[in-house]
Design a protein around this motif. Sequence first.
Motif, PDB file in Angstrom:
ATOM      1  N   ASP A   5      -9.841  63.469  21.745  1.00 46.92           N
ATOM      2  CA  ASP A   5      -8.475  63.051  22.050  1.00 46.92           C
ATOM      3  C   ASP A   5      -8.372  61.526  21.891  1.00 46.92           C
ATOM      4  N   ASP A  50      -6.131  59.566  22.774  1.00 42.71           N
ATOM      5  CA  ASP A  50      -5.626  58.926  23.988  1.00 42.71           C
ATOM      6  C   ASP A  50      -6.749  58.508  24.926  1.00 42.71           C
ATOM      7  N   VAL A  51      -7.818  59.284  24.935  1.00 43.53           N
ATOM      8  CA  VAL A  51      -8.915  58.992  25.864  1.00 43.53           C
ATOM      9  C   VAL A  51      -9.559  57.646  25.519  1.00 43.53           C
ATOM     10  N   LYS A  91      -4.980  65.291  20.920  1.00 38.93           N
ATOM     11  CA  LYS A  91      -4.241  65.012  19.699  1.00 38.93           C
ATOM     12  C   LYS A  91      -5.182  64.940  18.497  1.00 38.93           C
TER      13      LYS A  91
END
Lengths: 349, 558
Positions: free
Chosen positions: B170, B172-173, B279
């Motif tokens: 991901d 975002d992580v 994502k």
Amino acid sequence: MDRLTINNIHKHYEDAPLLTGVNLSIQSGEILCLLGRSGSGKSTLLRIIAGLERAEQGDVIWNDQNLEGVPAHLRHFGMMFQDYALFPHRNVAENVAFGLEMQSISPNEVTTLVSEALTKVNMAGFARRSIAELSGGEQQRVALARALAAKPRLLMLDEPLAALDRSLRLELQKELSDHLHEAGIPVLYVTHDQEEAIALGDCMAILSEGKIVQCGKPRQIFETPANRLVAEFLGMKNFLQGRVVSIEPAEVSTLLGNYKVDRIGHDVTPDSSVTLVISTENCSKIDNQSAQNAIQGRVITCDFRRDGFLITMVTAADSTFEFLIKEEVQIGSLITVHIPPESIRVLNE
Amino acid sequence: MTNRLKQKNPQGIVKHLLWLIPLGFLAVFFFLPLGRILQVMISREGIVSTSVILKTLGFTLFQAGLSTLLTVLLGMPAAYLFSHFRFPGKRILRLLVTLPFILPTVVVAAGFNALLGSRGWLNLLMVNLFDLAAPPITFLNTLGAILAAHVFYNTSIFIRIVGTAWSELDVDVGEAGAMLGASPVQVLFKVTLPLLKPSILASGLLVFLFDFTSFAVILLLGGPTFATLETEIYTQALSMLNLRMAGILSVIQLGCTLLIMVTYSRYNARRSPALKPGKGISPVRPEGNPRLFFVTLSVFFLVLFFLTPLLSLIIRSFISYESTSGISQFSIRNYVGLFTNLRQSYFYVPPVQAALNSFGFAGFTAVMSLLLGVSMAYAQTGLPMIKKWIDGLIMLPLGTSAVILGLGFLITFNRPPFDPGSFPWLIPIAHTLIAFPFVLRSVSPVLQAIPRNLKDAATVLGANSWQVWWQVEAPIVSRAALVGGLYAFAISLGEFGATSFLTRPTLPTLPVAIYRYLALPGDLNYGQAMAMATLLLLLCALSMAIIERIPLPGRKDY
């Protein structure tokens, strides 16, 4: 008093313009809700402010410092992601500790601060839990604790309640508002939900077609939308083109007749073109077909609502209107609806 | 209870019975030979040298460890390249680095031989250019040759596993880490690598397992100086006829591979710690000098490393060389020679016959593997409770080295009409043991992923159970079965370890023929080995290309 200023930000997405000159300002203690449709560029703007993406043009200024070239990890801004982006390989406490560890704070102090942060969001007993064991609401609280524990200079939240169901969302809204106000830092809150923006925001900015089309207090925006685009975005219906007949008394002439309105903005002169926004509510069915401030039309739908019946009617000029009236009417019948002047807003074109 | 079961689900009984096919096959052709190895180890007489065992085990572990380390060192930047960047020719480069996964070891060995061997084209070129008396590059029979071939062979597995995991992380992580004050280096060490750790360890262990059980590479590129457990089993069994020692080495080998497999399974199970599908990383065009430099350098190195041996093999197959005159020229003489019996020998088998043998065996292997793999996949859907245990049992042959299988067959089926001399189908049966888990792994997830309501919809639309199977299940499963079948076909085509035990002089397969030709003196023999290896390379590349083109649900590109 800290202030973030955004000047003339431009950005393309897949060769199409996404942000075309965004200007915005936000200061300590203020929650600014950035409202826009999906794909309007809200999240991209946040990422530009965060330093995760670069703008093609424009400046992000913190107090007097231009942040051009300052990498994300040195901006000391916090961000809460839509899906929370909690580290799956770390437990709850380790997640919250991450930002503190990056600041080289001593382990003992980190433990204390993590404990305080978790207590603040009512997650004190969850420190050793794995992230996978948390519910959506619990994850949201941990993400908030993680973002705030690092004591950011500014906090950005990217639709933090979007992943939750409606009842939980409403429950957490108040809690979130309290925490954000308590932090006392500038907060930029991105959402596409106007109700959420009204509930949380001290200020609201509407992003549409790459620009901030209106910025102000939520009440002010709802009472005087800047244009039809903003009004439509805020969920308003029933638009009617017209021309100002007089300012005092305030009256507008339209294809459907003349309408008295509550007030007309001071920047409007007689004979100028305007758009009337007629409220769906506070209208009533009347029998007098030649009454003033009335619209006549044929009913095409009539649906039961908690507060009455929502009808759709078509006028002789082929325009469609929606009203909430007290009594049920026959589909196909010709009716007249009276609109009080205070239910009509005038948008300057 | 049985009556109730019958009434409730008559197909359930069939599913239970389906277990019998693979279990029966495994009992006769896997557990019986394995038992025989144990028996031979205990009962037969023979010299047992502890120092040989320790030295061999030590070198096996050493070369496998070093090969794995080098694979990780090359694989990490390559996995980063494929998961993070878009660049022209990426698809072709990905195919190129994936190709070794399916290439027979003899082809890889022949490729390096063609490039850097004493009769390889680089040495020929330098001898011709500088008028040297002897080839200047010494590559064959060195540790470097073993390591290079292992890295070449196994990097694709590492890239496949780690690259996929990396592209699924991901985004975002990582960005959350940056927003919390972590520098890119800190994000790498505190977020990215910990999240990739299970994938790195799992693929590292898999690579280690392959390096540990490597046979043809050691035999063909390491030469007699280097002995691993595999080659020592071969030498003890076939050259020294010391079956007791071969048995002991086999048990040690088996113990080690089982230990590696159990550890691998543990890490493999932890490979997906992510909460939900994130994502993922969208590969971007490299922008900025450092990224552009990294991408250019990596692509250049990968092309050089992966293409040169294969290209060398193809080029060398078209070079006809006369060592007596020192003249080398482009010709198709090596290929023409494949069809003619130049030696006029009664026992001589022309290479084209070896190719036909290989095709026959590969076809038989594909059919047998499909029969076993598909029946096992269906049986699994009926018994989910014991799936885990049976799964382990089925995967045992995959963890057992081909050489041990070959040895087991050799000492179990040693009387006519089932000895290797009179029953050549033992070869594809051994290949089936190695290949059918691939069919199972290909079919089983697809079968289990078919939504229940798809079959229910067909039923309420009036289809009976056979029609549901034929109209709904079969079309979905057939593609996965085709992929599995092609894998089995390609594995059989290139299999060398078990075949080298079971083959007889008049019935060689292509890899065995390549091995024999490489070991023979004479320029034409060498040239023909190159030509055969090139044909094998093209056949495997063709299988790979077809497999890549078959869309399967759940297959994700990195």
